[in-house]
Design a protein around this motif. Sequence first.
Motif, PDB file in Angstrom:
ATOM      1  N   ARG A   1      -3.896 -10.679  18.630  1.00  0.00           N
ATOM      2  CA  ARG A   1      -2.888 -11.734  18.751  1.00  0.00           C
ATOM      3  C   ARG A   1      -1.900 -11.759  17.592  1.00  0.00           C
ATOM      4  NH1 ARG A   1      -4.047 -15.012  23.129  1.00  0.00           N
ATOM      5  NH2 ARG A   1      -1.786 -14.918  23.275  1.00  0.00           N
ATOM      6  N   LEU A   2      -2.332 -11.402  16.376  1.00  0.00           N
ATOM      7  CA  LEU A   2      -1.405 -11.465  15.246  1.00  0.00           C
ATOM      8  C   LEU A   2      -0.241 -10.492  15.392  1.00  0.00           C
ATOM      9  CD1 LEU A   2      -3.695 -12.084  12.142  1.00  0.00           C
ATOM     10  CD2 LEU A   2      -2.182 -13.683  13.321  1.00  0.00           C
ATOM     11  N   PRO A   3      -0.449  -9.248  15.843  1.00  0.00           N
ATOM     12  CA  PRO A   3       0.728  -8.403  16.103  1.00  0.00           C
ATOM     13  C   PRO A   3       1.668  -8.995  17.151  1.00  0.00           C
ATOM     14  CG  PRO A   3      -1.247  -7.048  15.932  1.00  0.00           C
ATOM     15  CD  PRO A   3      -1.710  -8.471  15.937  1.00  0.00           C
ATOM     16  N   GLU A   4       1.107  -9.680  18.153  1.00  0.00           N
ATOM     17  CA  GLU A   4       1.949 -10.363  19.139  1.00  0.00           C
ATOM     18  C   GLU A   4       2.787 -11.449  18.473  1.00  0.00           C
ATOM     19  OE1 GLU A   4       0.014 -11.845  22.637  1.00  0.00           O
ATOM     20  OE2 GLU A   4      -1.479 -10.238  22.621  1.00  0.00           O
ATOM     21  N   LEU A   5       2.136 -12.205  17.581  1.00  0.00           N
ATOM     22  CA  LEU A   5       2.843 -13.281  16.889  1.00  0.00           C
ATOM     23  C   LEU A   5       3.923 -12.697  15.980  1.00  0.00           C
ATOM     24  CD1 LEU A   5       3.216 -16.237  16.168  1.00  0.00           C
ATOM     25  CD2 LEU A   5       1.316 -16.022  14.549  1.00  0.00           C
TER      26      LEU A   5
ATOM     27  N   ARG B   1       0.791 -20.948   9.170  1.00  0.00           N
ATOM     28  CA  ARG B   1      -0.436 -21.742   9.303  1.00  0.00           C
ATOM     29  C   ARG B   1      -1.405 -21.047  10.262  1.00  0.00           C
ATOM     30  NH1 ARG B   1      -0.477 -27.358   8.357  1.00  0.00           N
ATOM     31  NH2 ARG B   1      -1.655 -27.618  10.303  1.00  0.00           N
ATOM     32  N   ALA B   2      -0.852 -20.463  11.317  1.00  0.00           N
ATOM     33  CA  ALA B   2      -1.707 -19.780  12.279  1.00  0.00           C
ATOM     34  C   ALA B   2      -2.351 -18.542  11.662  1.00  0.00           C
ATOM     35  CB  ALA B   2      -0.888 -19.397  13.514  1.00  0.00           C
ATOM     36  N   VAL B   3      -1.595 -17.811  10.850  1.00  0.00           N
ATOM     37  CA  VAL B   3      -2.161 -16.643  10.179  1.00  0.00           C
ATOM     38  C   VAL B   3      -3.299 -17.073   9.259  1.00  0.00           C
ATOM     39  CG1 VAL B   3      -1.718 -14.753   8.577  1.00  0.00           C
ATOM     40  CG2 VAL B   3      -0.019 -15.306  10.331  1.00  0.00           C
ATOM     41  N   ALA B   4      -3.079 -18.150   8.513  1.00  0.00           N
ATOM     42  CA  ALA B   4      -4.126 -18.640   7.618  1.00  0.00           C
ATOM     43  C   ALA B   4      -5.369 -19.046   8.406  1.00  0.00           C
ATOM     44  CB  ALA B   4      -3.598 -19.819   6.805  1.00  0.00           C
ATOM     45  N   ALA B   5      -5.178 -19.638   9.586  1.00  0.00           N
ATOM     46  CA  ALA B   5      -6.315 -20.065  10.410  1.00  0.00           C
ATOM     47  C   ALA B   5      -7.109 -18.883  10.956  1.00  0.00           C
ATOM     48  CB  ALA B   5      -5.819 -20.933  11.570  1.00  0.00           C
TER      49      ALA B   5
ATOM     50  N   TRP C   1      -8.078 -16.399   9.210  1.00  0.00           N
ATOM     51  CA  TRP C   1      -8.908 -15.917   8.096  1.00  0.00           C
ATOM     52  C   TRP C   1      -8.672 -14.436   7.800  1.00  0.00           C
ATOM     53  CZ3 TRP C   1     -14.358 -18.367   9.429  1.00  0.00           C
ATOM     54  CH2 TRP C   1     -14.270 -19.757   9.312  1.00  0.00           C
ATOM     55  N   LEU C   2      -7.636 -13.852   8.376  1.00  0.00           N
ATOM     56  CA  LEU C   2      -7.360 -12.444   8.140  1.00  0.00           C
ATOM     57  C   LEU C   2      -6.487 -12.248   6.897  1.00  0.00           C
ATOM     58  CD1 LEU C   2      -8.054  -9.813   9.763  1.00  0.00           C
ATOM     59  CD2 LEU C   2      -5.698  -9.878  10.579  1.00  0.00           C
ATOM     60  N   ALA C   3      -5.564 -13.175   6.679  1.00  0.00           N
ATOM     61  CA  ALA C   3      -4.664 -13.125   5.523  1.00  0.00           C
ATOM     62  C   ALA C   3      -4.160 -14.532   5.285  1.00  0.00           C
ATOM     63  CB  ALA C   3      -3.501 -12.166   5.774  1.00  0.00           C
ATOM     64  N   ASP C   4      -3.533 -14.736   4.150  1.00  0.00           N
ATOM     65  CA  ASP C   4      -3.006 -16.060   3.847  1.00  0.00           C
ATOM     66  C   ASP C   4      -1.635 -15.911   3.210  1.00  0.00           C
ATOM     67  OD1 ASP C   4      -2.818 -18.750   3.681  1.00  0.00           O
ATOM     68  OD2 ASP C   4      -4.335 -19.035   2.130  1.00  0.00           O
TER      69      ASP C   4
ATOM     70  N   THR D   1       3.190 -12.251   3.810  1.00  0.00           N
ATOM     71  CA  THR D   1       2.034 -12.471   4.679  1.00  0.00           C
ATOM     72  C   THR D   1       1.924 -11.398   5.749  1.00  0.00           C
ATOM     73  OG1 THR D   1       2.171 -14.850   4.307  1.00  0.00           O
ATOM     74  CG2 THR D   1       0.932 -14.120   6.234  1.00  0.00           C
ATOM     75  N   TRP D   2       3.023 -11.098   6.424  1.00  0.00           N
ATOM     76  CA  TRP D   2       2.958 -10.101   7.498  1.00  0.00           C
ATOM     77  C   TRP D   2       2.691  -8.701   6.943  1.00  0.00           C
ATOM     78  CZ3 TRP D   2       1.574 -11.679  11.829  1.00  0.00           C
ATOM     79  CH2 TRP D   2       2.018 -12.892  12.355  1.00  0.00           C
ATOM     80  N   ARG D   3       3.160  -8.448   5.738  1.00  0.00           N
ATOM     81  CA  ARG D   3       2.828  -7.173   5.108  1.00  0.00           C
ATOM     82  C   ARG D   3       1.322  -7.072   4.866  1.00  0.00           C
ATOM     83  NH1 ARG D   3       6.558  -7.311   1.101  1.00  0.00           N
ATOM     84  NH2 ARG D   3       5.152  -7.646  -0.649  1.00  0.00           N
ATOM     85  N   GLU D   4       0.727  -8.176   4.430  1.00  0.00           N
ATOM     86  CA  GLU D   4      -0.719  -8.195   4.189  1.00  0.00           C
ATOM     87  C   GLU D   4      -1.499  -8.089   5.503  1.00  0.00           C
ATOM     88  OE1 GLU D   4      -4.397  -8.583   2.095  1.00  0.00           O
ATOM     89  OE2 GLU D   4      -2.380  -7.862   1.619  1.00  0.00           O
ATOM     90  N   VAL D   5      -1.013  -8.786   6.533  1.00  0.00           N
ATOM     91  CA  VAL D   5      -1.669  -8.701   7.840  1.00  0.00           C
ATOM     92  C   VAL D   5      -1.684  -7.250   8.328  1.00  0.00           C
ATOM     93  CG1 VAL D   5      -1.412  -9.271  10.288  1.00  0.00           C
ATOM     94  CG2 VAL D   5      -1.216 -11.071   8.567  1.00  0.00           C
ATOM     95  N   ASN D   6      -0.550  -6.598   8.256  1.00  0.00           N
ATOM     96  CA  ASN D   6      -0.471  -5.217   8.730  1.00  0.00           C
ATOM     97  C   ASN D   6      -1.331  -4.280   7.889  1.00  0.00           C
ATOM     98  OD1 ASN D   6       1.324  -5.829  10.850  1.00  0.00           O
ATOM     99  ND2 ASN D   6       3.077  -5.747   9.471  1.00  0.00           N
ATOM    100  N   ARG D   7      -1.411  -4.545   6.584  1.00  0.00           N
ATOM    101  CA  ARG D   7      -2.253  -3.714   5.722  1.00  0.00           C
ATOM    102  C   ARG D   7      -3.719  -3.869   6.102  1.00  0.00           C
ATOM    103  NH1 ARG D   7      -5.527  -3.938   1.676  1.00  0.00           N
ATOM    104  NH2 ARG D   7      -5.443  -6.206   1.569  1.00  0.00           N
TER     105      ARG D   7
END
Length: 818
Positions: free
Chosen positions: A168-172, A208-212, A214-217, A286-292
């Motif tokens: 879902r995070l890549p979709e977001l 806020r959704a990314v933080a929820a 627990w993958l990245a903040d 944040t999105w850089r960290e999510v992708n990493r």
Amino acid sequence: MTSLEASTETEDSGPSDYAAARLRLLGEKAQSGPPRRAALARLTDDWLAALFAAAGAPRGAALVAVGGYGRGELSPRSDLDLLLLHDGSAGPAAIAALADRIWYPVWDLGIALDHSVRTPAEARKTAGEDLKVQLGLLDARPVAGDHALAAGLRTAVLADWRNQAPKRLPELDALCRERAERMGELQFLLEPDLKEARGGLRDATALRAVAASWLADAPREGLDQARRRLLDARDGLHLATGRATDRLALQEQDAVAEELGLLDADTLLREVYEAARVVSYASDVTWREVNRVLKARSARPRLRGLLGRAGGGKPPVERTPLAEGVVEMDGEAVLARTAKPERDPVLPLRAAAAAAQSGLPISLHAVRRLAAAAKPLPVPWPAEAREELVTLLGAGEATVPVWEALEAEGLITRLLPDWERVRCRPQRNPVHTWTVDRHLVETAVRASSLTRRVGRPDLLLVAALLHDIGKGWPGDHSVAGETIARDLAARIGFDRADVGVIATAVRHHLLLIETATRRDLDDPATVASVAKAVGTLPTLELLHALTEADALATGPAAWSSWRGSLVADLVKRVAGVLAGEPVAEPEPAAPSAEQERLAIEALRTGEPVLTLHAQPEPAAEKSEEPEPVGVELLIALPDQPGVLPAAAGVLALHRLTVRAADLRAVELPTELGGTGAAVLLLSWRVAAEYGSLPQAARLRADLLRALDGSLDIPARLAEREAAYPRRRGIQAPPPRVTVAPAASHHATVIEVRAQDAPGLLHRIGRALEGAAVRVRSAHVSTLGANAVDTLYVTRPDGSPLSDEEAVDVARALEGALG
């Protein structure tokens, strides 16, 4: 009123009680911001809870607030996002009746409502199919009924969100990028959408959704405050307009600023921009960290298999050196383990330059460590620091994200204290794409591609960075900027001669473009004045590149191949003067063969003749096709009064925009049929506002009627303007007419600055005819909604006006346009 639950009023009086209480709450000036939003949410909770109770809700049902209402953040005109949740034990009819008894009172008050009725299983299924629904449910909050049922749903939705995060995070992320592409960047828009634009409230919710998950903040410093600023601005917008809108339109900004207790609309925009910048930067990190993290997770099974076969342990993290104290790791520039920022004051600039030159982002941790530990640079800076700054500025597009990272942590204003006054400063001219600070960085980016054209690329890049630094101060920003640039260049460590060049470039960064587009380049006085201001050939070379970089960084309306050719022509002439070449008085330009043909025909018939010819610009560098800029309109007619207003009026009636105009009287030699009578030649460049060009025969017919008085151009233009409803907009400043002293030896130069409008040149021509002066040439420049028209005028005998006559003409012209 704090609660409606205990109300013993009838169900019909509930909405009116709530409406009155809501109105009182919104009218309390003492309560605003988060307390008012929370109070409005509580008041709404109480009312909806009372409706739910009065409706006789069955067991196993709950009213749940989601989205912004679920977070307790209700702006004055926010819609209500509600979910009627039930466990399926009650029949469909009972649930439908309950829904009607809640939804209809909300609608009756004119409050927008986003509503749904679902069981927990249906809610989870819909959330799994619709990302926006899932995001709203992350903030689910029970309002009335079975709280355990609502809490169970929220727990399940959060678990689903965390389990599905890799999908879902890549979709977001894609959703956020698509919205940013469509809505633009809030921090640079003159009329931003506070919710949908990049850096707005939608992005804050996404974080806020990314933080929820627990993958990245997200970086939390300043983020909550930025969110509050945007919500406060939206509150003020709702109260000022009385509408549920998120678009901060120009005409509403003063009222919103007053509602928020701010000085003016610029202060409001600057606060909004600063908040949006915080959200945008947090989103990038944040999105850089999510992708990493997602990339590392996808690689982990493969690595485990390889390590299992090899019998090895955990693979070492690869760290590639970039510069002293700086390495690349996981696609970012980070500080080396041996880096000592507390002992190395050049390290912030060295790390930034290394990151930009490598095309890498600089890590959040590295920037924060540098901001916390690095000592200030000595003043003047050491040579290494100056060289690293130039290296950073010369990295092109990669400079921007690195610069933004330094600015987010306060390092830029520490290095360049005067930067604070231009940071997030809006530019209300619609020609400008960026805020002042970002425009300066973008100009350096553009200048980086022009460094091969100058002998001192370092001076070009620093001048580009500082050319508009005076916009943070009152008065002429070029004059103020010269002083600031002189101080900053000395601070950076340039010697006295280089400081002088940078200061001169900042002082005269508009000189070439304004002279080329608004002055007669055949007049020796024009070229001489530019040569005197510039002083040397190397400075002229630098100023030429800076002019192009500045215009390209301003926006698409500020530069074209045509403007570039005018500037290049001026630079060539000025270079000749600076090289010591003699400046001869220009001979009157001989008519072209086409102009001679038209002039002979005009003398023969005694009437106007004209032609329209396509005149594309010369092909720009790296461009396969020439850039079309309209057509050349040639008119020849026996010399007579009223030609300029008549011709300009006819063009306006046919919706043709004048981009350049030249008017001159010539006498044909006898061998070409000349009789001693003068023929007026008009050579204009025009373009259609929209649609196709009119036929030359129609233009000629209307020009004949305008000259003989049978076509009332002012009346026709007034009729057309009255036929279209006037749109609301900002109040344009009054026109300003000035006399340029000593700008020409052969004519008086009058400059008109006004709001561009159909028929403007026609009105100017009428006013000049009324003042009994002749127009020798006109240079028309339009940037966005602003027109700057420069007119070379003379007495009827061809001599320049006296100073007193020129002032009188300027005043008369200003009065006619006002």
